[in-house]
Design an enzyme around this catalytic site. Structure first.
Site, PDB file in Angstrom:
ATOM      1  N   LYS A 133       0.804  -1.237   0.000  1.00 32.84           N
ATOM      2  CA  LYS A 133       0.000   0.000   0.000  1.00 32.84           C
ATOM      3  C   LYS A 133       0.831   1.279   0.000  1.00 32.84           C
ATOM      4  O   LYS A 133       0.546   2.192  -0.803  1.00 32.84           O
ATOM      5  CB  LYS A 133      -0.959  -0.031   1.188  1.00 32.84           C
ATOM      6  N   TYR A 163      -2.070   0.360  11.413  1.00 38.69           N
ATOM      7  CA  TYR A 163      -3.507   0.423  11.749  1.00 38.69           C
ATOM      8  C   TYR A 163      -3.724   0.846  13.218  1.00 38.69           C
ATOM      9  O   TYR A 163      -3.126   1.831  13.658  1.00 38.69           O
ATOM     10  CB  TYR A 163      -4.166  -0.947  11.492  1.00 38.69           C
TER      11      TYR A 163
HETATM   12  N1  LIG Z   1      -3.449  -6.201   6.104  1.00 36.62           N
HETATM   13  C1  LIG Z   1      -3.342  -6.854   4.939  1.00 36.62           C
HETATM   14  O1  LIG Z   1      -2.260  -7.259   4.515  1.00 36.62           O
HETATM   15  C2  LIG Z   1      -4.643  -7.138   4.177  1.00 36.62           C
HETATM   16  C3  LIG Z   1      -4.400  -7.387   2.715  1.00 36.62           C
HETATM   17  C4  LIG Z   1      -5.388  -8.317   2.115  1.00 36.62           C
HETATM   18  N2  LIG Z   1      -5.152  -8.458   0.662  1.00 36.62           N
HETATM   19  C5  LIG Z   1      -6.831  -7.806   2.305  1.00 36.62           C
HETATM   20  O2  LIG Z   1      -7.252  -7.001   1.539  1.00 36.62           O
HETATM   21  O3  LIG Z   1      -7.460  -8.168   3.247  1.00 36.62           O
END
Ligand SMILES: NC(=O)CC[C@H](N)C(=O)O
Length: 612
Positions: free
Chosen positions: A71, A245
């Site tokens: 991301k 998060y």
């Molecule tokens: N925190 C993560 O790595 C989530 C990624 C995962 N592809 C999702 O969308 O749930």
């Protein structure tokens, strides 16, 4: 010294890896079934420096899907492609305090709160350049590959598994389109996001990707610019507040590094301008962050002093210089035989000069430059005079390096303020010159032919006939001079000259003990040079008509003095002896000029300032 010195950083990283490996808490993610196949014992830890050196420990080459660690990098691409405001219109930058799959959107704008949660990432992926969704994904794959410095690929098994179980994200997608922040076909937008999450990376890749962010968007391994420095500034800010998060606050407190976690067990952490850390270990805590990655980064931050808020880490790694002794020599007046030994073996001495505040990054560059530059070196001078703050990690890395060098037969002399070395070494001195002199003495003692050892012993008694200045005079001239010299004894600290004295043509032959030249300014006394047995103090030695230095005995010293008056008389009775003396003095001066000239070239030429 031939054998490569193991890096102190690698030693510490391996130790840390071994400790953290023992932590078996956490569960492998299974909500995407394919992720559940991961081996919970896997643990790779990599650190990539601002100048492209990558340290690796454990399973750093094992591939796993990047998941949410993608991301910040896709956010960087969107910022680079659309500009900050272009992205801010669609995605906020506020932490949610909730998990990565939070449904919350800003009531008044419909924006997802930040690009690190799934909702924000789905929108961000739609904002990168591309005429269609296929081109957008290609832009993302090429961009992630450029951050990693190698071509990456998709794990289609994990992709299929996430597509089969991705309804929560699809619901997010429809909410986002309904709010007007996601445009076009939701399924195609999700397909890009799922593929982005399924790109395969390694812990090493994440470290290099992190170091690319640390270095303002330039990959330190490939040298390729991926995004601009403004972009990385924005990305790191959002990683710092949102990257883990609802754990972001405690993470920033304890690790103090902008970071991003992922449910396959990956984590990237960044110390701006200095380094990137990549970790992979599948077992996750309840928030979806790798348990070992948290432990490793918190311990790395503490042990290596990497916390973003630490004063030393707000300054960039400093320059240092690394000089070889090929033409460098101390200010000690040495006998011809000593000078010959030094000249023949001068490559055995090296000087490393450090400057500024020593955090992890600066110390890492220094220990690597030293380890890489020691081929054939037996004595190292570590000049720490210009070092300001030295973080514990810097002292530890230097201590470790000095210990490794000692095991390989390399002795270290440290020059530090007041001679107080923070680094444990064979010897420490107040001045670089004294440290260099110590190395030279050790080299002479080591390389001196047994037949000459007695004569070159610093404690030796050197009679007039073996004085360096007179070494080329025939025995009959020595016989003329011997009855003309007068013995003079100096106690330790007793001056021969004071600053401002006007020396005449008198010659002072050092028979035993030794003299030092001191620059005296107020209470401060700086050691400028030294003269051992067999050398001669002449008017030329004192550099100037008005002697600028105090010349004192460093230990009980015996001189043999040939006064100016006696020399005047000698001119009438033995003019050829006086002529030979003058020639000998001219030769000695020429040798010193050549040495000074070579030293000047060494300082200007061979010094290798390491660009940050
Ligand atoms: N925190 C993560 O790595 C989530 C990624 C995962 N592809 C999702 O969308 O749930």
């Amino acid at each position: 010294m031939g054998e490569q010195v193991p890096s102190p950083v690698q030693v510490r990283l391996d130790e840390l890896h071994a400790r953290v490996q023992l932590n078996c808490e956490g569960e492998v993610a299974t909500y995407i079934p394919a992720l559940g196949k991961a081996d919970p014992a896997l643990f790779g830890l990599a650190l990539a420096t601002h100048d492209g050196h990558v340290y690796e420990s454990g399973d750093t080459g094992v591939g796993f899907t990047i998941q949410s660690v993608s991301k910040p990098f896709v956010y960087a691409l969107a910022l680079y492609d659309r500009g900050l405001n272009g992205v801010l219109e669609r995605v906020g930058v506020e932490p949610t305090g909730e998990g990565f799959d939070a449904l919350r959107l800003e009531p008044e704008t419909g924006r997802p709160l930040n690009p690190m949660v799934n909702a924000g990432a789905i929108v961000t992926a739609s904002l990168v350049n591309g005429d269609d969704w296929g081109q957008r994904f290609q832009r993302i794959l090429d961009g992630l590959s450029a951050f990693a410095g190698r071509e990456l690929r998709v794990d289609h098994e994990v992709l299929a598994s996430e597509e089969r179980t991705g309804d929560h994200n699809r619901a997010l997608g429809y909410l986002l389109r309904n709010a007007g922040v996601l445009e076009g076909d939701v399924d195609k937008a999700l397909a890009v996001y799922f593929r982005q999450c399924s790109v395969v990376v390694t812990a090493r890749d994440l470290a290099v990707m992190g170091a690319t962010l640390a270095g303002g968007g330039v990959n330190p391994v490939t040298g390729q610019r991926v995004v601009g420095a403004d972009t990385t500034e924005h990305v790191l800010a959002v990683m710092a507040t949102c990257g883990t998060y609802d754990f972001a606050g405690e993470w920033l407190l304890r690790a103090g590094l902008p970071a991003k976690s992922g449910v396959a067990g990956g984590l990237v952490a960044v110390l701006p301008s200095q380094l990137g850390i990549g970790v992979f270990s599948p077992p996750l805590d309840r928030r979806g962050t790798s348990v070992r990655a948290i432990a490793a980064c918190q311990e790395l931050s503490a042990r290596f002093g990497l916390h973003l808020m630490r004063p030393v880490n707000r300054t960039a790694p400093v320059l240092h210089r690394f000089l070889r002794g090929d033409s460098l020599s101390s200010q000690r007046s040495r006998r011809h035989a000593e000078r010959e030994i030094l000249q023949a073996n001068s490559g055995q001495i090296a000087i490393c000069e450090l400057q500024g505040d020593l955090g992890f990054a600066a110390a890492d560059v220094a220990v690597r430059a030293i380890a890489d530059g020691l081929d054939g070196v037996r004595w190292l001078v570590l000049d720490l005079h210009r070092v300001g703050r030295a973080e514990p990690v810097a002292v530890d890395l230097l201590d470790t390096l000095v210990g490794e060098l000692r095991e390989r037969g390399v002795g270290t002399a440290v020059a530090a303020e007041d001679g107080e070395s923070p680094v444990i070494a064979e010897a420490s001195f107040r001045s670089l010159d004294e440290a260099l002199e110590w190395c030279e003495d050790a080299l002479i003692a080591q390389e001196c032919p047994p037949s000459e050892r007695a004569g070159l012993d610093p404690a030796a008694h050197v009679p007039l006939g073996e004085q360096d200045l007179l070494r080329d005079l025939p025995a009959e001239m020595i016989d003329v001079l011997t009855p003309l010299v007068v013995e003079r004894r100096l106690a330790p600290g007793e001056p021969l000259f004071e600053p401002g004295d006007r020396p005449d043509e008198t010659l002072y032959f050092v028979v035993s003990g030794g003299l030092i030249a001191q620059q005296v300014s107020g209470d401060e006394v700086i050691r400028m040079a030294s003269m051992g047995p067999g050398t001669t103090v002449t008017r030329l030695t004192l550099v100037d008509d008005r002697n600028p230095y105090r010349i004192v005995a460093e230990e009980p010293t015996v001189l043999q003095v040939l006064s100016q008056t006696v020399q005047k008389r000698l001119e009438d009775e033995h003019p050829q002896v006086v002529e030979a003396l003058h020639w000998a003095m001219a030769r000695g001066l020429a040798a010193r000029l050549r040495q000074a000239d070579a030293q000047n070239h060494a300082l200007l030429g061979s010094a290798v300032p390491v660009e940050r």
